[in-house]
Design a protein around this motif. Structure first.
Motif, mmCIF file in Angstrom:
data_model
loop_
_atom_site.group_PDB
_atom_site.id
_atom_site.type_symbol
_atom_site.label_atom_id
_atom_site.label_comp_id
_atom_site.label_asym_id
_atom_site.label_seq_id
_atom_site.Cartn_x
_atom_site.Cartn_y
_atom_site.Cartn_z
ATOM 1 N N ALA A 8 0.845 -1.123 -0.107
ATOM 2 C CA ALA A 8 0.126 0.105 -0.128
ATOM 3 C C ALA A 8 0.936 0.838 -0.073
ATOM 4 O O ALA A 8 0.688 2.565 -0.473
ATOM 5 N N THR A 9 2.098 1.176 0.379
ATOM 6 C CA THR A 9 2.928 2.314 0.583
ATOM 7 C C THR A 9 3.466 2.910 -0.581
ATOM 8 O O THR A 9 3.148 4.141 -0.681
ATOM 9 N N TYR A 11 1.054 3.400 -3.442
ATOM 10 C CA TYR A 11 0.213 3.478 -4.060
ATOM 11 C C TYR A 11 0.113 5.033 -3.369
ATOM 12 O O TYR A 11 -0.463 6.077 -4.009
ATOM 13 N N SER A 12 1.173 4.595 -2.019
ATOM 14 C CA SER A 12 0.165 6.046 -1.207
ATOM 15 C C SER A 12 1.572 7.334 -1.321
ATOM 16 O O SER A 12 1.147 8.254 -2.342
ATOM 17 N N SER A 15 0.352 8.331 -4.845
ATOM 18 C CA SER A 15 -0.805 9.284 -4.602
ATOM 19 C C SER A 15 -0.095 10.852 -4.170
ATOM 20 O O SER A 15 -0.860 11.489 -5.106
ATOM 21 N N ASP A 30 -4.515 6.149 -7.082
ATOM 22 C CA ASP A 30 -3.759 5.291 -6.156
ATOM 23 C C ASP A 30 -4.500 5.875 -4.961
ATOM 24 O O ASP A 30 -4.011 4.517 -4.194
ATOM 25 N N THR A 33 -6.949 2.848 -4.298
ATOM 26 C CA THR A 33 -6.095 0.903 -4.434
ATOM 27 C C THR A 33 -5.742 1.433 -3.054
ATOM 28 O O THR A 33 -5.216 0.569 -2.710
ATOM 29 N N CYS A 34 -4.771 2.253 -2.503
ATOM 30 C CA CYS A 34 -4.005 2.328 -1.360
ATOM 31 C C CYS A 34 -5.100 1.806 -0.205
ATOM 32 O O CYS A 34 -4.170 1.332 0.926
ATOM 33 N N ARG A 35 -6.176 2.456 -0.464
ATOM 34 C CA ARG A 35 -7.217 2.404 1.277
ATOM 35 C C ARG A 35 -7.599 0.296 0.920
ATOM 36 O O ARG A 35 -7.684 0.527 1.684
ATOM 37 N N LYS A 37 -6.001 -1.602 -0.178
ATOM 38 C CA LYS A 37 -5.065 -2.702 0.346
ATOM 39 C C LYS A 37 -5.130 -2.588 1.948
ATOM 40 O O LYS A 37 -4.222 -3.353 2.849
ATOM 41 N N ALA A 44 -3.750 6.752 4.393
ATOM 42 C CA ALA A 44 -5.077 6.383 3.194
ATOM 43 C C ALA A 44 -5.894 7.132 2.708
ATOM 44 O O ALA A 44 -6.121 7.316 2.006
#
Length: 136
Positions: A8-9, A11-12, A15, A30, A33-35, A37, A44
């Motif tokens: 997730a990091t 995508y964070s 983002s 992004d 997607t992070c949220r 995950k 997120a």
């Protein structure tokens, strides 16, 4: 070095990069997607809210940021983001002569906004979780 697309990091961080260059739609994709995950990660929620603000979807931004506050009560940066968003939404509401607080999260957020602004005046802070930095 390979990329871990399950992290997730990744995508964070991406983002945040999209936010900084003004690409709200890509930042949102992004952050979303992070949220998905890491459902319980306040960062997120924060990233998703920031991307929605960039896209001028203030109601959904308020929901996302409030979700972050629910996952980590007492996080100063999320409280400040919610306070700023509520201030901006209130100003828009007044200038447009309409109420942009049209759901329960937003109404609770507005009430929280008032409480968060009153806390320094009465010298109290809410009890809550840690205060991990949400900013880069």
């Amino acid at each position: 070095m390979g990329l871990d697309y399950e992290d997730a990091t990744l995508y964070s961080g991406r983002s945040l990069c999209f936010l900084q260059i003004g690409k709200g739609d890509k930042a949102f994709a992004d952050a979303y997607t992070c949220r998905m995950k890491r459902l319980d990660w306040p960062k997120a929620c924060y990233r998703q809210g920031a991307s929605l603000v960039l896209m001028k979807d203030y109601g959904k931004a308020c929901d996302a940021i409030f979700d972050g506050l629910e996952t980590e009560p007492g996080n100063l940066e999320i409280e400040n983001a919610l306070r700023s968003l509520a201030t901006a939404a209130a100003a828009l509401s007044i200038s447009n002569l309409e109420n942009v607080f049209n759901n329960a999260h937003q109404q609770i957020g507005l009430a929280l906004y008032g409480l968060v602004w009153l806390q320094p005046l009465i010298g109290q802070r809410p009890q809550g979780g840690g205060h991990e930095s949400m900013m880069p």
